[in-house]
Structure formats: structure tokens, C-alpha cells
Design a protein around this motif. Structure first.
Motif, PDB file in Angstrom:
ATOM      1  N   LEU A   8       0.757  -1.084  -0.135  1.00 22.63           N
ATOM      2  CA  LEU A   8      -0.190   0.141   0.002  1.00 22.63           C
ATOM      3  C   LEU A   8       1.213   1.506  -0.057  1.00 22.63           C
ATOM      4  N   THR A  52       0.409   3.715  -2.900  1.00 23.67           N
ATOM      5  CA  THR A  52       0.453   5.523  -2.565  1.00 23.67           C
ATOM      6  C   THR A  52       1.721   6.179  -3.152  1.00 23.67           C
ATOM      7  N   LYS A  65      -4.945  -0.349  -4.545  1.00 23.93           N
ATOM      8  CA  LYS A  65      -5.282  -0.312  -3.180  1.00 23.93           C
ATOM      9  C   LYS A  65      -6.725  -1.097  -2.484  1.00 23.93           C
TER      10      LYS A  65
END
Length: 158
Positions: A25, A29, A53
Motif C-alpha cells: 500500500l 501510494t 489499493k
């Protein structure tokens, strides 16, 4: 005693999987951040990253539910004999710290990404508004020109 060891092993494995997903994640990001920094942001890539995600977050939710379920089964054993399970408890505490640190990093990056994305949306709305205003102006202009042209031809016919 053996049952508790199996449960603790399952908890550790769950935390290790969660750590890997949290790191994934964080990477996703960071990739979103790079996409948002591009002058001509590729919204398709941004949406693909969002989908990845969401999938990862779904996996984390499943892991969390499983963890809670197993923890409730093992907690009586831990309360009875903490010393016997000390090393496993310490390892899980360390994994939880790493996961929490990763979560804090993701949260900070998400906050910055959200601000950049908000600015992107505002800019897009302004461009759309300017485009609509330009379109209205062009339509108005063409209507005026057509009307003037039509009136000029009407005058010529008289």
C-alpha cells in the motif's frame, strides 16, 4: 499448550501478511504521488492504482477479522502463562509497531496526495468552466454573425 502455539503461529503469520500488504500500500501510494506530480496526470493510471489499493485494503480487512477471531481464542492461554509465550508476544508487538509505522507513513502521504488531487480537480473544473464560457462565447458569436449575415442579405434583397 500446543493449541496456543498453533494460534500464536497463525497470529504471527497474519501480522506478517499484513506487513507485506501495508508495504505494498505504501508503494502504491508513493506511485500515486508520482502520478499526481506529472504535469499531464494520467487519470487511468491513477484509477488503476486506486483499484489496487482497494483490493489490498480488502485483504487487510479480512486479515484483521481473522486476527481478532484467533486472538480471542488464544488470549486465555496468554493470560495464564505469559512467560511461556514471551518471545512470540514480543515478535508480534514488533510486527505491530512496523505495521503502525507504515500506516502512519501511508496516512501522511495520503493527506498530501489528497491535497494535490483536490487542486487537480479544481483546475479541471476551472478549465471546464473556461471551456464552457468559450463555447458559449463562440456560439453567441456565430449566432450574431449568422444573424448579421442574414440581416445583411435581407437588406440586399430589398
Amino acid at each position: 499448550m500446543e493449541t496456543a502455539t498453533v494460534y500464536l503461529s497463525a497470529l504471527q503469520e497474519s501480522l506478517q501478511k499484513k506487513q507485506r500488504i501495508m508495504e505494498e500500500l505504501l508503494t502504491l501510494t508513493q506511485q500515486q504521488s508520482k502520478v499526481l506530480q506529472q504535469e499531464n496526470m494520467d487519470i487511468d493510471v491513477f484509477e488503476q492504482l486506486m483499484a489496487q489499493k482497494e483490493k489490498a485494503l480488502g485483504e487487510i480487512n479480512i486479515l484483521d477479522k481473522g486476527f481478532d477471531s484467533v486472538y480471542h481464542k488464544v488470549s486465555p492461554y496468554l493470560e495464564q502463562d505469559k512467560q511461556s509465550y514471551r518471545s512470540a508476544i514480543l515478535e508480534m508487538q514488533n510486527l505491530i509497531r512496523v505495521i503502525t509505522d507504515c500506516g502512519v507513513k501511508i496516512e501522511g502521504l495520503e493527506r498530501r496526495n489528497r491535497e494535490v488531487f483536490q487542486r487537480y480537480l479544481l483546475k479541471q473544473r476551472q478549465e471546464i468552466g473556461n471551456s464552457r464560457a468559450s463555447s458559449r462565447t463562440a456560439v453567441s458569436y456565430y449566432q450574431t454573425v449568422s444573424y448579421t449575415h442574414l440581416r445583411a442579405h435581407e437588406t440586399d434583397s430589398y
